[in-house]
Design a protein around this motif. Structure first.
Motif, short mmCIF file in Angstrom:
data_model
loop_
_atom_site.label_atom_id
_atom_site.label_comp_id
_atom_site.label_asym_id
_atom_site.label_seq_id
_atom_site.Cartn_x
_atom_site.Cartn_y
_atom_site.Cartn_z
N GLY A 76 -5.44 2.94 6.81
CA GLY A 76 -5.50 2.24 5.54
C GLY A 76 -5.37 0.73 5.72
O GLY A 76 -4.51 0.27 6.48
N GLY B 248 -5.33 -1.49 2.88
CA GLY B 248 -5.04 -2.11 1.59
C GLY B 248 -3.97 -3.16 1.76
O GLY B 248 -3.68 -3.60 2.87
N VAL C 131 -2.46 4.86 2.41
CA VAL C 131 -3.66 5.01 1.58
C VAL C 131 -3.23 5.41 0.17
O VAL C 131 -2.06 5.77 -0.04
N PRO C 132 -4.13 5.39 -0.81
CA PRO C 132 -3.76 5.86 -2.15
C PRO C 132 -3.20 7.29 -2.10
O PRO C 132 -3.61 8.10 -1.26
N ASP C 133 -2.29 7.58 -3.01
CA ASP C 133 -1.62 8.88 -3.03
C ASP C 133 -2.59 10.05 -3.01
O ASP C 133 -2.36 11.06 -2.34
N SER C 134 -3.69 9.91 -3.74
CA SER C 134 -4.64 11.00 -3.86
C SER C 134 -5.35 11.31 -2.54
O SER C 134 -5.96 12.38 -2.40
N HIS D 95 3.93 8.87 5.68
CA HIS D 95 3.17 8.20 4.62
C HIS D 95 4.10 7.26 3.88
O HIS D 95 5.33 7.37 3.96
N SER E 37 3.92 6.59 0.44
CA SER E 37 3.93 6.79 -1.00
C SER E 37 5.36 6.85 -1.54
O SER E 37 6.24 7.44 -0.92
N HIS F 153 9.07 4.82 2.16
CA HIS F 153 8.54 4.01 1.06
C HIS F 153 9.22 2.65 0.99
O HIS F 153 10.43 2.56 0.78
N HIS G 289 10.23 6.52 -7.94
CA HIS G 289 9.13 5.56 -7.91
C HIS G 289 8.99 4.82 -9.23
O HIS G 289 8.57 3.65 -9.25
N SER H 139 8.26 0.80 -10.33
CA SER H 139 7.22 0.40 -11.29
C SER H 139 7.81 -0.40 -12.43
O SER H 139 7.24 -1.43 -12.85
#
Length: 299
Positions: A14, A16, A74-77, A101, A103, A125, A181, A185
């Protein structure tokens, strides 16, 4: 552990904002074995950082080596699919490797395809906002770690390698990962919304937000950080805290012709009024009165 082992190497999947930040730091420390950058924009971003182009790989299928730890940023999905691809590509060669990961909302079990091939898996995270690539937001941040007891010390040493502070998530926190999480946010994303709203209102009022906003924003943030140890004490000032309906109506009247700022102002007013009431700052009758004013404008 990792810090003293100069042979401990990393791969990053990833490119990003977070992935690029990790790649940059690991490259500086001469610990980057490769980075997967699927998109051309990601590869271009890495090359602008002077990352050796021979370390930039387009896909997992093109990998020729396995580092000690693979970081999936990478994105969660996409995390599960990356885990499957790694398991398919390397199979039992993943034994005794570490696959993580980044996430904040998913648990480590999303990496089970790699675990089934013998890898140690974890969720690491970083509790931080990553936006400007020129900055280095890694020092002094907290990392929420979801791992086995046996492997926690190694993951903690990885966080320390990046100048961060490891925090072992409790069983309750890992079960409520979405709430964990949501804290990040609320603290980061919603703060951005508030500051950007103030900036737009400043434009309408014809005042320079660069002069007016930083001092009051810094003071308000400082007041709230000081109050974290006492959740019952909310350092709220202004018309909502005073149940000053007249001033709130004047604000709303001044925004009538600008729904782009009026609607967000009223939504945030509702949230602030709700919190003030829950904290005992507003009496029931004042709460009802202020809530009605905001709701009327949102019909």
């Amino acid at each position: 552990m990792i810090k003293t082992d100069r042979q401990f190497m990393f791969g990053v999947v990833g490119a990003g904002k977070l992935g690029t930040t990790l790649v940059k730091e690991l490259y500086i420390q001469e610990r980057l074995e490769w980075v997967i950058a699927k998109s051309k924009s990601g590869r271009d971003r890495l090359e602008k950082l002077d990352i050796n182009r021979y370390l930039i790989i387009e896909s997992i299928e093109n990998l020729k080596s396995l580092p000690n730890m693979i970081i999936i940023a990478v994105p969660d999905s996409a995390i599960h699919n990356v885990s499957v691809a790694l398991a398919d590509r390397f199979g039992k060669n993943l034994k005794d490797k570490y696959v993580v990961h980044t996430s904040g909302v998913l648990g480590r079990e999303i990496l089970s395809p790699c675990e089934e091939q013998g890898a140690s898996i974890a969720s690491l995270h970083p509790f931080q906002s990553f936006y400007f690539e020129s900055d280095n937001p890694l020092p002094d941040i907290r990392w929420g770690i979801d791992s086995t007891d046996e492997d926690y010390p190694l993951y903690a040493s990885f966080v320390q390698l990046l100048y961060g502070f490891p925090v072992r998530l409790t069983d309750k926190s890992t079960k409520e990962k979405a709430l964990y999480h949501a804290v990040a946010s609320a603290a980061s994303n919603y703060m951005t919304s508030i500051i950007q709203l103030a900036n737009k209102i400043a434009d309408s009022a014809n005042i320079d937000s660069n002069q007016f906003l930083p001092p009051i924003a810094k003071t308000t943030l400082g007041n709230n950080l000081r109050g974290l140890t006492d959740s019952k004490s909310i350092p709220l000032t202004g018309p909502v805290s005073r149940a000053d309906a007249g001033t709130i109506k004047l604000h709303i009247d001044a925004m009538k012709d600008n729904p782009e700022i009026l609607r967000p102002y009223c939504f945030m007013g509702l949230a602030t009024t709700e919190m003030a009431h829950n904290a005992g700052i507003l009496k029931d009758e004042d709460y009802d009165k202020i809530m009605t004013i905001f709701k009327e404008e949102l019909k």
